[in-house]
Design a protein around this motif. Structure first.
Motif, PDB file in Angstrom:
ATOM      1  N   ARG A 357      45.387  38.053  39.597  1.00  0.00           N
ATOM      2  CA  ARG A 357      45.827  37.022  38.659  1.00  0.00           C
ATOM      3  C   ARG A 357      44.832  36.840  37.512  1.00  0.00           C
ATOM      4  NH1 ARG A 357      45.772  32.159  40.608  1.00  0.00           N
ATOM      5  NH2 ARG A 357      44.944  32.567  42.711  1.00  0.00           N
ATOM      6  N   ALA A 358      43.553  37.145  37.770  1.00  0.00           N
ATOM      7  CA  ALA A 358      42.530  37.049  36.726  1.00  0.00           C
ATOM      8  C   ALA A 358      42.509  38.291  35.837  1.00  0.00           C
ATOM      9  CB  ALA A 358      41.159  36.859  37.361  1.00  0.00           C
ATOM     10  N   ASN A 359      43.420  39.216  36.101  1.00  0.00           N
ATOM     11  CA  ASN A 359      43.509  40.448  35.298  1.00  0.00           C
ATOM     12  C   ASN A 359      42.183  41.220  35.336  1.00  0.00           C
ATOM     13  OD1 ASN A 359      44.766  42.364  33.670  1.00  0.00           O
ATOM     14  ND2 ASN A 359      44.146  41.352  31.758  1.00  0.00           N
ATOM     15  N   LEU A 360      41.567  41.260  36.530  1.00  0.00           N
ATOM     16  CA  LEU A 360      40.319  41.997  36.767  1.00  0.00           C
ATOM     17  C   LEU A 360      39.113  41.378  36.060  1.00  0.00           C
ATOM     18  CD1 LEU A 360      41.536  45.710  36.410  1.00  0.00           C
ATOM     19  CD2 LEU A 360      41.105  44.454  38.527  1.00  0.00           C
ATOM     20  N   ARG A 361      39.281  40.189  35.504  1.00  0.00           N
ATOM     21  CA  ARG A 361      38.213  39.579  34.707  1.00  0.00           C
ATOM     22  C   ARG A 361      37.963  38.149  35.202  1.00  0.00           C
ATOM     23  NH1 ARG A 361      41.371  42.884  31.739  1.00  0.00           N
ATOM     24  NH2 ARG A 361      40.360  44.286  30.217  1.00  0.00           N
ATOM     25  N   VAL A 362      36.926  37.989  35.995  1.00  0.00           N
ATOM     26  CA  VAL A 362      36.579  36.684  36.543  1.00  0.00           C
ATOM     27  C   VAL A 362      35.314  36.191  35.840  1.00  0.00           C
ATOM     28  CG1 VAL A 362      35.964  35.378  38.605  1.00  0.00           C
ATOM     29  CG2 VAL A 362      37.588  37.282  38.768  1.00  0.00           C
ATOM     30  N   SER A 363      35.443  35.107  35.104  1.00  0.00           N
ATOM     31  CA  SER A 363      34.299  34.561  34.377  1.00  0.00           C
ATOM     32  C   SER A 363      33.339  33.861  35.339  1.00  0.00           C
ATOM     33  CB  SER A 363      34.770  33.567  33.315  1.00  0.00           C
ATOM     34  OG  SER A 363      35.366  32.436  33.940  1.00  0.00           O
ATOM     35  N   LEU A 364      32.158  33.552  34.845  1.00  0.00           N
ATOM     36  CA  LEU A 364      31.130  32.912  35.658  1.00  0.00           C
ATOM     37  C   LEU A 364      31.620  31.603  36.260  1.00  0.00           C
ATOM     38  CD1 LEU A 364      28.309  32.202  36.717  1.00  0.00           C
ATOM     39  CD2 LEU A 364      27.710  31.481  34.400  1.00  0.00           C
ATOM     40  N   GLY A 365      32.200  30.737  35.442  1.00  0.00           N
ATOM     41  CA  GLY A 365      32.638  29.434  35.926  1.00  0.00           C
ATOM     42  C   GLY A 365      33.678  29.542  37.026  1.00  0.00           C
ATOM     43  N   ARG A 366      34.577  30.485  36.873  1.00  0.00           N
ATOM     44  CA  ARG A 366      35.616  30.660  37.878  1.00  0.00           C
ATOM     45  C   ARG A 366      35.041  31.237  39.170  1.00  0.00           C
ATOM     46  NH1 ARG A 366      40.794  32.761  34.225  1.00  0.00           N
ATOM     47  NH2 ARG A 366      41.290  30.693  33.371  1.00  0.00           N
ATOM     48  N   PHE A 367      34.130  32.188  39.047  1.00  0.00           N
ATOM     49  CA  PHE A 367      33.513  32.752  40.250  1.00  0.00           C
ATOM     50  C   PHE A 367      32.738  31.672  41.005  1.00  0.00           C
ATOM     51  CE2 PHE A 367      29.781  34.574  42.354  1.00  0.00           C
ATOM     52  CZ  PHE A 367      30.403  35.419  43.264  1.00  0.00           C
ATOM     53  N   ALA A 368      31.967  30.882  40.277  1.00  0.00           N
ATOM     54  CA  ALA A 368      31.127  29.858  40.908  1.00  0.00           C
ATOM     55  C   ALA A 368      31.961  28.813  41.636  1.00  0.00           C
ATOM     56  CB  ALA A 368      30.247  29.188  39.861  1.00  0.00           C
ATOM     57  N   SER A 369      33.134  28.500  41.121  1.00  0.00           N
ATOM     58  CA  SER A 369      33.971  27.482  41.755  1.00  0.00           C
ATOM     59  C   SER A 369      34.884  28.060  42.824  1.00  0.00           C
ATOM     60  CB  SER A 369      34.822  26.766  40.692  1.00  0.00           C
ATOM     61  OG  SER A 369      35.688  27.686  40.034  1.00  0.00           O
TER      62      SER A 369
END
Length: 536
Positions: A357-369
């Motif tokens: 769903r993240a289209n292979l791109r997980v930003s820092l904020g999303r990973f941390a949460s």
């Protein structure tokens, strides 16, 4: 927005800059200005006669200019045991005024200097230290890494309950070099004069030039021109250090022996998760992996690997299969995409459907949460070993950075007590640990900030210059792979790369809070100073 420098030196152009930055933090800075007015001057002259020539009407006396602030200096003598040896030293706490070409003060720079009592000044190294932000005071490396006193924390760097305490720092660098801690304008006790002109210092070029001017004044007044000179910066302080390498060498003709970069950001394109910039997604992934490894979220075969082994595997995937997939974009085949999604989830501990769903791109904020969402915890940005509670369980961003919140009060509280009780420096000003200095002027309208070119120029002009780089495996603010990428692309002759040393640590952004890494940092930096001081 361009503006003239608020002090004597002329302006020069730095390397490519940008308005974007991920690291701006803090609280609003306060400032000081007092106007003093004089009373009108009375006259005792007799009245004019009718025949006397008429005098011009008396002019209203000019009001006095605002009282010029005075420089302050408080000195005290101390001692500390480092490596089993008693080191006697003098602490000099005070301010130095920066002035413009009309000799009017434009800023008051606060500093604390520690100088060894039994050293020969002409050959004794001196190191100038500052932190980042922009907007951070110098307190972090002062009371965490370098200075003769440090904040007492748990061995892994986690906080202890208040009240907080300082202890002697047996791992201080004071046995190898004198130390000068600088608070840039609007941070710590440093203030612009008048306060309304603070924005003149809030920019990449102006900030670097003001710190360079402080260094010139300090080495001039304290007869340190012949001393070996070093700069150490952390986080945005590494950006400042790289910019300073140009300011000092090109404008002031001051060549330093060494530059120490702690948690480096020179090329902001490596950190900026903006649309169309895939580079950060690649460079952050190995630190996502080490973070998931620490919190035991990886598959069993990866969990059995050591930290360095699992990092190396993740870096190979990020720079190979993953970067190729991002490069392919919409032309990535469904089969290849499925394989990359599976591998990405495997190396990050995230669910495959989330990665898809993240289209292979997980930003820092999303990973941390997301990593520990099922436990209602968020991980730290400065140090991903830290965990924090969350209020909004559906948030897809970081509500807070628990690695900052864990230690901020400890450093602020101990400094405010230390400055008065031990260093005997009195002021009612607020010590701005993290000041609000936005909007920061990047001197560039388009493109990413990249002062790596400035550092490369300094290395090229001064082949004796040595650079030491410190990076933590759990740093999600300035990740290790981003630092390696920057130095792998440094525009210097390949033979000069021997002048650059990169050491890694098993903690985060402020790796020295972790006691084993503090010990390793001391050994690494001391060796660097000794070797660079004897460079041929």
């Amino acid at each position: 927005m361009a503006f003239g420098l608020p002090f004597r030196p002329a302006r020069r152009t730095l390397a490519t800059m940008d308005k974007r930055i991920l690291l701006t933090l803090g609280l609003a800075a306060t400032a000081l200005a007092t106007a003093v007015f004089a009373a009108e001057v009375p006259t005792n002259e007799p009245p004019q006669s009718a025949t006397a020539p008429a005098k011009e009407p008396a002019k209203e006396p000019a009001k006095d200019k605002a009282k010029e602030p005075e420089e302050k200096l408080v000195q005290s003598d101390h001692s500390v045991v480092i490596g089993g040896q008693e080191i006697k030293y003098k602490a000099s706490t005070g301010t130095i005024l920066l002035r413009d070409e009309d000799d009017k003060p434009t800023a008051s720079i606060f500093y604390i200097a520690y100088t060894r009592a039994d050293a020969v000044v002409s050959t004794r190294p001196v190191t100038f230290s500052f932190n980042g932000g922009p907007g951070s005071s110098s307190v972090w490396m002062h009371l965490g890494l370098l200075g003769p006193r440090r904040v007492r924390l748990a061995e892994d760097g986690s906080a202890l309950p208040p009240p907080y305490q300082l202890v002697d720092n047996e791992f201080s660098l004071l046995d190898e070099t004198d130390l000068v801690f600088i608070d840039p304008v609007s941070t710590g006790y440093s203030r612009a004069i008048p306060s309304k002109d603070a924005n003149k210092f809030h920019g990449l070029h102006a900030d670097a030039a003001s710190v360079a001017e402080f260094i010139r004044l300090y080495i001039t007044r304290n007869k340190r021109w012949s001393s070996p000179k070093y700069i150490i910066g952390e986080s945005y302080g590494t950006t400042r250090a790289a910019a300073l390498s140009g300011e000092l060498s090109e404008r002031l003709k001051i060549n330093v022996n060494g530059i120490m970069l702690v948690s480096t950001v020179l090329n902001f394109g490596t950190l900026d998760f903006t649309e169309g910039n895939d580079l950060p997604y690649i460079l952050y992934l190995p630190t996502y992996t080490t973070t998931a490894w620490f919190h035991k979220k990886l598959p069993a075969d990866l969990q059995r690997r050591s930290l360095t082994e699992v990092y190396a595997l993740a870096e190979a995937f990020a720079s190979g299969e993953y970067s190729a997939a991002l490069f392919s974009g919409n032309f990535l085949t469904p089969e290849a995409r499925h394989k990359v999604v599976e591998q990405y989830a495997r190396f990050t501990g995230l669910p495959t459907n989330y990665v898809e769903r993240a289209n292979l791109r997980v930003s820092l904020g999303r990973f941390a949460s997301e990593l520990l969402a099922d436990e209602n915890r968020v991980i730290g940005r400065y140090d991903s070993r830290y965990l924090g509670f969350i209020q909004d369980r559906l948030a897809n961003h970081m509500e807070q950075d628990p690695s900052y919140e864990a230690v901020a009060s400890a450093f602020a509280s101990t400094f405010n007590n230390y400055i008065r009780t031990e260093l005997k420096y009195e002021t009612d000003l607020t010590y701005e640990v993290l000041a609000s200095v936005g909007p920061w002027n990047w001197d560039q309208s388009n493109g990413y900030v990249d002062v790596a070119e400035t550092l490369a120029g300094a290395l090229t002009r001064n082949p004796f210059l040595r650079v030491h780089v410190s990076s933590g495996y759990y740093d999600l603010a300035t990740p290790l792979f981003a630092t390696r990428y920057t130095f792998n692309h440094l525009k210097v002759d390949p033979t000069l790369m021997k002048n650059v040393t990169l050491d890694t640590y098993t903690a985060g952004h402020m790796m020295y809070l972790n006691l084993p890494d503090l010990k390793k940092s001391k050994a690494d930096l001391a060796r660097f100073i000794v070797e660079s001081n004897n460079a041929k």
